[in-house]
Design an enzyme around this catalytic site. Structure first.
Site, mmCIF file in Angstrom:
data_model
loop_
_atom_site.group_PDB
_atom_site.id
_atom_site.type_symbol
_atom_site.label_atom_id
_atom_site.label_comp_id
_atom_site.label_asym_id
_atom_site.label_seq_id
_atom_site.Cartn_x
_atom_site.Cartn_y
_atom_site.Cartn_z
ATOM 1 C CB SER A 62 -1.011 0.055 1.147
ATOM 2 O OG SER A 62 -1.807 1.035 1.235
ATOM 3 C CG ASP A 84 -3.223 4.020 -0.996
ATOM 4 O OD1 ASP A 84 -3.840 3.915 -1.929
ATOM 5 O OD2 ASP A 84 -2.956 3.146 -0.076
ATOM 6 C CB ALA A 135 -10.109 10.706 8.866
ATOM 7 C CG ASN A 136 -7.063 6.356 6.282
ATOM 8 O OD1 ASN A 136 -7.955 6.131 5.648
ATOM 9 N ND2 ASN A 136 -6.445 5.558 6.914
ATOM 10 N N PRO A 185 -2.635 1.604 20.115
ATOM 11 C CG PRO A 185 -2.428 -0.557 20.699
ATOM 12 C CD PRO A 185 -3.377 0.786 20.792
ATOM 13 C CB SER A 186 0.425 1.690 14.875
ATOM 14 O OG SER A 186 0.621 1.042 13.622
ATOM 15 N N GLY A 187 -1.790 -0.706 14.153
ATOM 16 C CA GLY A 187 -1.837 -2.179 13.775
ATOM 17 C C GLY A 187 -0.777 -2.493 12.880
ATOM 18 C CB THR A 188 0.336 -0.621 9.893
ATOM 19 O OG1 THR A 188 0.512 0.716 10.376
ATOM 20 C CG2 THR A 188 -1.094 -0.921 9.493
ATOM 21 N NE ARG A 213 -0.802 4.808 13.229
ATOM 22 C CZ ARG A 213 0.176 4.979 12.574
ATOM 23 N NH1 ARG A 213 0.813 6.040 12.663
ATOM 24 N NH2 ARG A 213 0.604 4.203 11.621
HETATM 25 C C1 16G Z 1 -4.291 -0.193 7.130
HETATM 26 C C2 16G Z 1 -5.793 -0.374 7.185
HETATM 27 C C3 16G Z 1 -6.449 1.089 6.982
HETATM 28 C C4 16G Z 1 -6.246 1.653 8.481
HETATM 29 C C5 16G Z 1 -4.697 1.642 8.750
HETATM 30 C C6 16G Z 1 -4.250 2.092 10.139
HETATM 31 C C7 16G Z 1 -7.230 -1.784 5.716
HETATM 32 C C8 16G Z 1 -7.167 -2.185 4.322
HETATM 33 N N1 16G Z 1 -6.069 -0.897 5.772
HETATM 34 O O1 16G Z 1 -3.809 0.478 6.395
HETATM 35 O O2 16G Z 1 -7.672 0.868 7.216
HETATM 36 O O3 16G Z 1 -6.549 3.124 8.620
HETATM 37 O O4 16G Z 1 -4.189 0.376 8.401
HETATM 38 O O5 16G Z 1 -3.020 1.919 10.597
HETATM 39 O O6 16G Z 1 -7.688 -2.270 6.358
HETATM 40 P P1 16G Z 1 -2.481 2.002 11.931
HETATM 41 O O7 16G Z 1 -2.962 0.739 12.843
HETATM 42 O O8 16G Z 1 -1.103 1.735 11.746
HETATM 43 O O9 16G Z 1 -2.726 3.503 12.466
HETATM 44 MG MG MG Z 2 -3.633 1.178 0.245
#
Ligand code: 16G
Ligand code: MG
Length: 567
Positions: free
Chosen positions: A89, A301, A396-397, A522-525, A530
């Site tokens: 992404s 994106d 919002a993103n 906590p961020s999921g990525t 955050r």
């Molecule tokens: C991923 C999610 C997005 C979310 C982002 C939050 C999908 C397809 N994408 O990119 O929806 O806004 O994670 O990231 O579900 P974060 O947990 O790091 O804030």
């Molecule tokens: Mg994407």
């Protein structure tokens, strides 16, 4: 699970899993042999996160192979085609990732996310047993055929990694179709097309272009025959797959809209200083786009499932139009049409805690539309939106779409045929909108066409759209902590439950400012926490964000440099 506990009755020494007819269903010896060619680096543990696995591309070969295996099992279990998308992404070009797409084109079911994590992290020698264990737990009918569809983004690593997915699929005897380069929403579309036996559309790139473009042309007929100039839109494609696909697609709808592509991948690096994530998080224009005062621009994106709009005013001031304002424009248009058809269909809007407070207030108080808040991540919003006849969801993103229930679709189609004049006109528009929205997932190309159609039909300029409400100043920050899992939240991530004292500290800080709100999660990525804050002025917002970051740092085990005032 402890793999040593397992010794399934049909597991024979040759490594075959025998079905009740005594025939092998999974050639586990072949899996083991192939798996050596996609070996897991020692000690590497990865999690199937918010949107699949994501990390540096060089660490992902084994994950891809194993997701090929898992897709076969999921396909057998659901008796449907399953999708595998290779993309990271908006993340940097060096990263990559993979996610599975379920039969209706939606994100993988949560119970299978656990299987995915378990399979990705199994040590080489345990792999066959983990496969058997998943098959048993999920009651997979191993006699079933399996079909997997595969897509990938433009990252240099994506082609090789998608070959590893194919290796996984074929070693378990699955059939596959490799679409090659696709946007993420296109892959979701293909999966649904195949499983709906073509009812949703034709499972080809051409089919996707035709379905969306003819809906757009049909919807906007009325606006354009009134003599409007051909509209132009500048699109920042983040140097990603969106550029290739939009370049192929644009002649299908060129009579209604001309798109000018920037950051099309010929020069710049993927997602570098451009794209929807950059524009939203820095609240400034991307590099590489030529903006003209008061003219609409938008950014996709890297895999084209997110979109934000923006423009410069005559004084050179930048205005961002994010997912919240997109949801508002779309909801107000849909609400008008629903009033015209007067059939009592329910409309709901789904947001996350990141939605600007002004947008929620506007939707609830001015538009009188019910608004719901879910946890971050498309799957949560998507599921909530399915509860309405018409569910609008946007983060919002810029991640979002609109879902129409089967009942709503049937009603609308019927009214479009039978009713009279105005009512019929509104129903016909809704009919085109159903086709124009990607019903499987947020889609930058589809959302862009919906937005352009609405602006044209309503005769709205970008400034008029922007003026629907004024965003509260907001700020997002990141805090590094030793273990982000020490923070747990509730109430759609708006309240902290743990560690003790943190929510009280946030409450006290929020009280110091007007129109203020703050939350942490906590961020999921990423391996960070955050922080989000909004208040009546940018200065107050920044102070609040800083103070909340400091509270997180102090109460949740911050590491490295302490948060600083002024950023
Ligand atoms: C991923 C999610 C997005 C979310 C982002 C939050 C999908 C397809 N994408 O990119 O929806 O806004 O994670 O990231 O579900 P974060 O947990 O790091 O804030
Ligand atoms: Mg994407």
């Amino acid at each position: 699970m402890s793999p040593d506990d397992l010794d399934p009755p049909g597991f024979c020494p040759q490594g075959f899993w025998l079905n009740e007819r005594g025939l092998p269903d999974m050639d586990l010896d072949a899996v083991t042999k192939q798996s050596v060619l996609h070996a897991k680096p020692d000690g590497l543990i990865l999690q199937y996160g918010t949107a699949g696995f994501r990390t540096k591309a060089e660490h992902l070969d084994h994950v891809m192979f194993r997701m090929g295996l898992l897709a076969v099992l999921r396909s057998k279990q659901t008796k449907s085609a399953i999708g595998v998308m290779v993309t990271a992404s908006h993340n940097p070009e060096e990263d990559n990732g993979v996610k599975l797409v379920d039969p209706l084109g939606e994100m993988l079911a949560a119970s299978w996310e656990e299987h995915a994590t378990c399979l990705a992290n199994a040590e080489e020698e345990h792999l066959p047993r983990v496969l058997v264990d998943i098959s048993e737990k999920a009651a997979v009918d191993l006699h079933q055929d399996a079909f997997v569809v595969i897509g990938r983004d433009t990252r240099p690593s994506s082609e090789k990694l998608s070959q590893s997915v194919i290796d996984g699929v074929t070693v378990l005897g699955g059939q596959f179709h490799d679409y090659g380069l696709l946007t993420t929403p296109q892959l979701h579309y293909m999966v649904f097309c195949r499983n709906s036996k073509g009812q949703y559309g034709k499972a080809t790139v051409e089919g996707y272009y035709q379905k969306l473009s003819s809906a757009f042309v049909e919807l906007t007929k009325q606006a354009f025959c009134s003599g409007d100039d051909r509209r132009t839109l500048r699109v920042d494609c983040a140097n990603g797959i969106g550029a290739l696909k939009l370049a192929e697609m644009r002649h299908y709808f060129s009579q209604g809209l001309s798109v000018q592509l920037f950051n099309d991948g010929t020069k710049g690096k993927l997602n570098h200083l451009c794209g929807a994530d950059f524009v939203k998080s820095h609240q400034k224009p991307p590099q590489g786009i030529e903006m003209r005062a008061n003219e609409r621009c938008c950014s996709f994106d890297g895999d084209a499932d997110r979109i934000v709009y923006y423009y410069h005013d005559a004084d050179g001031q930048f205005h961002l139009i994010d997912g919240d304002k997109i949801a508002t424009l779309i909801s107000s248009f849909l609400k008008e049409l629903l009033l015209e058809i007067g059939d009592g269909l329910s409309l709901g809007v789904v947001q996350t805690a990141y939605a600007n407070g002004s947008s929620t207030r506007y939707l609830e108080e001015v538009m009188k539309v019910p608004v719901y808040c879910t946890k971050t991540g498309v799957k949560h919003l998507h599921h909530k939106a399915q509860e309405f006849d018409i569910g609008v969801y946007f983060e919002a993103n810029g991640h979002g779409t609109v879902l129409f229930s089967k009942a709503a679709e049937t009603k609308i189609k019927q009214l479009a045929k039978e009713s009279e004049d105005e009512k019929r006109k509104a129903a016909k528009m809704l009919e085109s909108i159903i086709d124009l929205f990607n019903q499987t997932i947020g889609d930058a190309i589809s959302d862009m066409l919906v937005i352009e159609a609405i602006l044209a039909l309503k005769g709205l300029t970008v400034q008029q759209w922007d003026a629907l409400y004024t965003d509260l100043p907001n700020r997002q920050l990141k805090v590094k902590v030793a273990d982000r899992q020490v923070i747990s939240t509730t109430d759609a991530e708006r309240q902290v439950v743990k560690p003790p004292g943190l929510q009280e500290a946030i409450n006290d800080l929020v009280k110091k400012y007007r129109l203020s709100r703050a939350f942490v999660r906590p961020s999921g990525t990423e391996d960070i926490v955050r922080v989000y804050a909004e208040a009546d002025s940018q200065e107050n917002t920044d102070s609040l964000a800083y103070e909340v970051s400091l509270a997180v740092f102090q109460l949740a085990g911050g590491i490295g440099e302490r948060p600083q005032r002024g950023f």
